[in-house]
Enzyme design. Structure first.
Site, mmCIF file in Angstrom:
data_model
loop_
_atom_site.group_PDB
_atom_site.id
_atom_site.type_symbol
_atom_site.label_atom_id
_atom_site.label_comp_id
_atom_site.label_asym_id
_atom_site.label_seq_id
_atom_site.Cartn_x
_atom_site.Cartn_y
_atom_site.Cartn_z
ATOM 1 C CB THR A 123 -48.657 -14.039 21.881
ATOM 2 O OG1 THR A 123 -47.356 -13.611 22.315
ATOM 3 C CG2 THR A 123 -48.742 -15.335 22.143
ATOM 4 N N GLY A 140 -51.878 -8.141 26.791
ATOM 5 C CA GLY A 140 -52.169 -7.456 28.256
ATOM 6 C C GLY A 140 -52.684 -6.299 27.626
ATOM 7 C CD GLU A 199 -41.563 -8.742 27.306
ATOM 8 O OE1 GLU A 199 -42.244 -8.715 28.361
ATOM 9 O OE2 GLU A 199 -40.758 -8.050 26.949
#
Lengths: 676, 676
Positions: B152, B191, B436
């Site tokens: 992303t 993350g 997701e």
């Protein structure tokens, strides 16, 4: 260091700026339509956002519970100097309401004192009691006394009549002994009790000469000037909550605490020295303390909702995704995205006139109540207000909760960032559905009342203004199309309400409990009817030019048509529309969304909320969201730090292998040795 | 000090205990029906709740972001010693999934490495690359490499093909230069990037000899052994989020970072030394890294959902409010309360078989994919899996979000306390709707595929197992009553899906965008159909005795009937039911709720979740909620402290009056003086 602007060589206008320039109507006129005090509102906003203590910044979203509590008490300190110069109570109330848009917990924390405690005293005290506790002592000026509202207990929230704290009268000493007889009687959730309050309005069962007179209101001092607890009083911090952690909710137990006899608030209940109790039958009015909260929550739904929908729409206008490479589609141009957000914009618009109408009704009725003229009419009006405010509070706090969640999702991943403002907004907002009347309980009560009013109307009994529609015959089938008269969009709802009321009367079979679902629907539909009616009333009286009124009418139509589609099962079940009419209404919704599309920037600008009130990296006025957002993140979190727990990471990733850590004691060699 | 137990002289059984004794079925049999690995699950639960680092306590709800991050890395450290002795990958995956029920962020934080990074390498790397990065270096054992998944960007989430990071090939040095050409290309939300990762799977546009070959996957080392950033790499902390603050999401910019040529993962894309690129057409498979997450979220919906509905129902069974004084009504006995919670219990039950079916399908298809046998069939199956998993992920993460909110509201005020567990649950859960694959995007894509499948089925083309129902003729009218065969409850949904598909084909007029709303419905309905079908399949094969199966069938019927009522507008619109049939279905729902009432304690006990996994003051097994809750509050927050900011309170309440603070400069005397 590289800054955001190194990447930002382009001076292109943002979509928001371009669409703003193309706005066809005067946002000031729309703003004046929405807000009867729009000039004062802008003045108050200016004072808030330029005050270093009152303004909310992005870092607000990073504060811990302890920091939030300290910050909120400092805001209250600052507000104390504003309350001294307020022109009237309404002005300060409005200041607090407007401040709460960007910091709702501070509004609550002060409201507990200035609204709940004060209203409990005002609603239940004699003139002398009101004067002493509120004026003489300085409470109304946030001075000397800081009160809390000790109604709810661990075991009883919605069912106030079931409270278990006792206040037993002692004729010898002319005192009451306030006591917590069991764990479930512990006062619970009491805002302000943990840290800030030194007095409480305590709801307790009055016991005199062995008789239980039901729940009455007493003033009990909790802490002395040094903020030490008075003997027999135990208080604890309730701790962390889903949201609004700035409020110091606490629990209170009374272990045989004596208070003077005249700390009983005695407007409706008096007690003689010998313990004889005199009750007047108007005591249900004593719960009117909660009404201001409910009415305020409808205004909150409008005001806070405007903030949330602005964030969602500004992001949707500025964000591009999919479509042509290098010139992707603005996500607001996707039908589904419009469908998700624009009906909420319509909701917020319709809530404007409705919430100010409700507030004015509330003030007028409370005035009548305190002046005690024409008490019969006042009680009639008050009951109507209970029903409408319950229906509006429940229906709209629910809808705004959904709005926040939808806006958050509509901002995609970025909506999940704290700086979108929407995560905290949801957590803070959620309590509105529960406190000062649980939404489900309020709704089914309102639904039951609507059925009663309908029955009474059938018998020719006069109905209050909000329920006039129950006296008219319902339409047998609707005609909703773009060219229908505006009244048709309202009559759809009065008709479906009457149909559901008739149906419920048919099927309940004496068991009102079994038709709660239907009663809930009636409450929601009454809210729709109320919003649509008040909006049109206000629109007719506002006398706007066509370029403004035409857009406002699109929102009105969308609100009604969208909700008919949403509740299409009910409309079809009662044959108010046919399946093919439903298809037409669904097309109408899509057409209205298309017509509203060019006006969305203007319609959000028309709320005239400064950036600091919106406080969102995704919702800034300039629409330059990449630079705003990245700039905020770097300013607040910096770049490239090593974690404080680097040792744990290194211990894990560079650990010896298992055999070594077990000192080889599972090695083949050792196991062979052990088997010998 | 007074303790909770001083108040608790009664030894009465709690409602939960009484209803538990009256349970008519064997909860172990039901548990085995729900969980194919039920014995292993109980073993893992035991290990988690007895591990001082892995167990979640009430104080978990009081942790700050910094504390959560440190705690979660310690949990990961602890898990590293479990992964070394795991019998197979499935066992550890399940351990992490079960731990995540009480601490979802730790599951994500480790899953980023073990699922996202690993799957990106496995899905896109050659055998040698997979072996080096995952096995040789130790990644699969949480050793040496801790990977993150840098897909992303600030400007692109859902639209992966639009990513802007570039990896430009340099034939001279046989390297790629990875670069962030503009602000919107900054890797975002990554993350693990802020603190824990030293490597990343980077998705970037492969540029060679001036040509853009689209988005490919590269391994890029971010930090060295000392955790210092490699040259040209800038990383920052993303900061606070709505929830899951234990995850160290970060942003990454690449400022001309060189990586060796063979850090390109080359299963589907190879590059020669001179820069010639070889692409195989299967690259869409490269996104299959996200599939595990989607499939896992359906299992999460079942497992986490069981936790939330247990809290809501246990509280509802134990809490009394209104009704007879001294013996008030259990709130679960109110029709509306059953209506609010029990259909969610049915959802969670139906999600059991469905989520394990989906997981097994996923594992089988991925095995086929990695073994590369019968690639045509595998691609066909994979497409079906994309559609079903999209529909199930979106529909059920939405429903569970609503479940949490409803359960929280159903616990009244106490639901708002952090220790209900439901506030944090909501914040943590919400991201499931977005990451997701955004739920709306997934749903309209799934809806479009269902329409395509329907068209293909009409042309006689064979359909996958999940979509067989599209090949059959829809019913023209439903017959849903208590005595209807079970298949009728499933056919209701296959029929309405076909009707909506036909209608959408009729109205879209070439503009698929304009029928997004209808496509969304199809996705939701496919999920209902899938759940109902798999549940019955599983029930038939489970061969349970009547006392278990009869209760499971009530849940099945309730799920279908409740949702027909919920979407009654659609069923009526397509004449699948008449208005009078709808009334009967509404009565059926009420009847099913009544029949299920005595089984609710047993049906929640049957999840067999230990108290520590549920981690809620309102949801403990013993049902003694006043003592549990009060005990937790006192244990964690103590009693009677003065606030740390007492000085601010005193400064405010005891401030001089305004005239004094202004040194008398607004006094009449001064003002007269000034006017002279």
């Amino acid at each position: 260091m590289m800054s955001a602007s190194d990447f930002n060589s382009s001076n292109k206008k943002t979509f928001l700026q371009k669409e703003r320039e193309a706005t066809s109507f005067d946002i000031n006129k729309i703003n004046a339509f929405l807000d009867p005090n729009h000039e004062r509102t802008q003045l108050i906003f200016k004072q808030i956002i330029n005050d270093p203590i009152l303004v909310s910044k992005r870092s607000y979203y990073d504060l811990t519970k302890e920091q939030l509590r300290e910050q909120s008490i400092k805001k209250i300190q600052r507000l104390a100097s504003y309350i001294e110069i307020a022109k009237d109570a309404g002005e300060f109330e409005d200041r607090l309401s407007l401040l709460s848009i960007s910091d709702p917990a501070v509004g609550t924390r002060l409201g507990i004192n200035l609204a709940l405690f004060v209203n409990a005293v005002r609603g239940n005290g004699t003139d002398e009691q009101v004067n002493y506790w509120l004026v003489e002592r300085g409470t109304l000026q946030i001075r000397d006394i800081y009160g809390c509202f000790a109604m709810t207990e661990l075991g009883h929230g919605s069912n106030v009549a079931g409270l278990e704290t006792t206040a037993t009268y002692n004729p010898k000493t002319q005192t009451f002994t306030v006591n917590t007889p069991k764990l479930s009687a512990t006062k619970w959730w009491i805002g302000g009790a943990a840290h800030s309050s030194n007095h409480a309005a305590v709801f307790a069962r009055l016991i005199s000469n062995g008789k239980d007179y039901g729940v009455k209101t007493f003033v009990v001092q909790l802490r002395d000037k040094n903020f030490d607890l008075l003997p027999g009083i135990t208080i604890g911090d309730i701790g962390s909550k889903m949201g609004r952690d700035a409020i110091d909710n606490g629990w209170i137990q009374f272990h045989h605490v004596e208070i003077p006899k005249d700390y009983l608030l005695q407007k409706f209940t008096q007690i003689d020295a010998d313990g004889t109790v005199h009750n007047t039958p108007l005591e249900q009015i004593s719960y009117s303390a909660l009404l201001q909260g409910r009415v305020g929550m409808v205004l909150d739904s409008h005001r806070h909702g405007a903030r949330f929908v602005t964030i969602g729409l500004r992001y949707a206008i500025g964000r591009q995704q999919f479509g042509k490479f290098g010139n992707e589609t603005q996500i607001i141009d996707y039908t589904l995205h419009q469908y998700r957000l624009v009906p909420y914009l319509a909701l917020i618009y319709l809530l404007g006139p409705a919430s100010f109408k409700l507030l004015n009704d509330y003030r007028a009725i409370l005035n009548d109540l305190y002046s005690a003229k024409n008490i019969k009419k006042t009680i009639f009006d008050l009951k109507n207000l209970f029903v409408s405010s319950a229906s509006l509070k429940a229906s709209n706090t629910w809808l705004v909760s959904q709005l926040i969640d939808e806006a958050r999702q509509a901002c995609g991943g970025h909506g999940y960032h704290a700086y979108s403002g929407l995560g905290k907004a949801f957590s803070d907002w959620s309590v509105q559905q529960t406190w000062e009347g649980d939404n489900n309980v309020l709704s089914i009560n309102a639904g039951r009342s609507i059925i009663k009013y309908y029955e009474a109307a059938q018998k020719g009994k006069p109905q209050g203004e909000d329920f006039q529609y129950l006296t008219k015959a319902p339409l047998e089938s609707l005609d909703i199309s773009e060219s229908s008269p505006l009244d048709a969009y309202i009559e759809a709802w009065s008709s479906v309400i009457i149909k559901v009321a008739q149906y419920t009367l048919k099927i309940h079979g004496g068991d009102w409990e079994s038709v709660s679902q239907e009663r809930l629907l009636l409450s929601k539909f009454h809210s729709h009817h109320y919003l649509l009616s008040e909006y049109i009333n206000h629109l007719y009286s506002a006398n706007l030019a066509k370029k403004e009124s035409s857009v406002l009418i699109l929102l009105f139509k969308l609100y009604s048509a969208f909700n008919i589609d949403k509740f299409s099962g009910v409309f079809l079940q009662f044959n108010l529309i046919s399946p093919s009419q439903l298809s037409e209404i669904q097309s109408l919704v899509k057409s209205l969304l298309r017509q509203l599309r060019p006006h969305l920037t203007g319609l959000t600008d028309a709320f005239k909320y400064p950036n600091e009130i919106i406080n969102s990296s995704l919702g800034e006025f300039n629409g330059d969201f990449f630079n705003n957002y990245f700039g905020d993140i770097v300013a607040n979190y910096g770049k490239g730090d090593k974690p404080p727990y680097l040792n744990v990471i290194n211990e894990t990733l560079q650990r010896e292998n298992r055999e070594e850590r077990l000192s080889g004691s599972r090695s083949k060699k050792v196991l062979e040795k052990l088997s010998e």
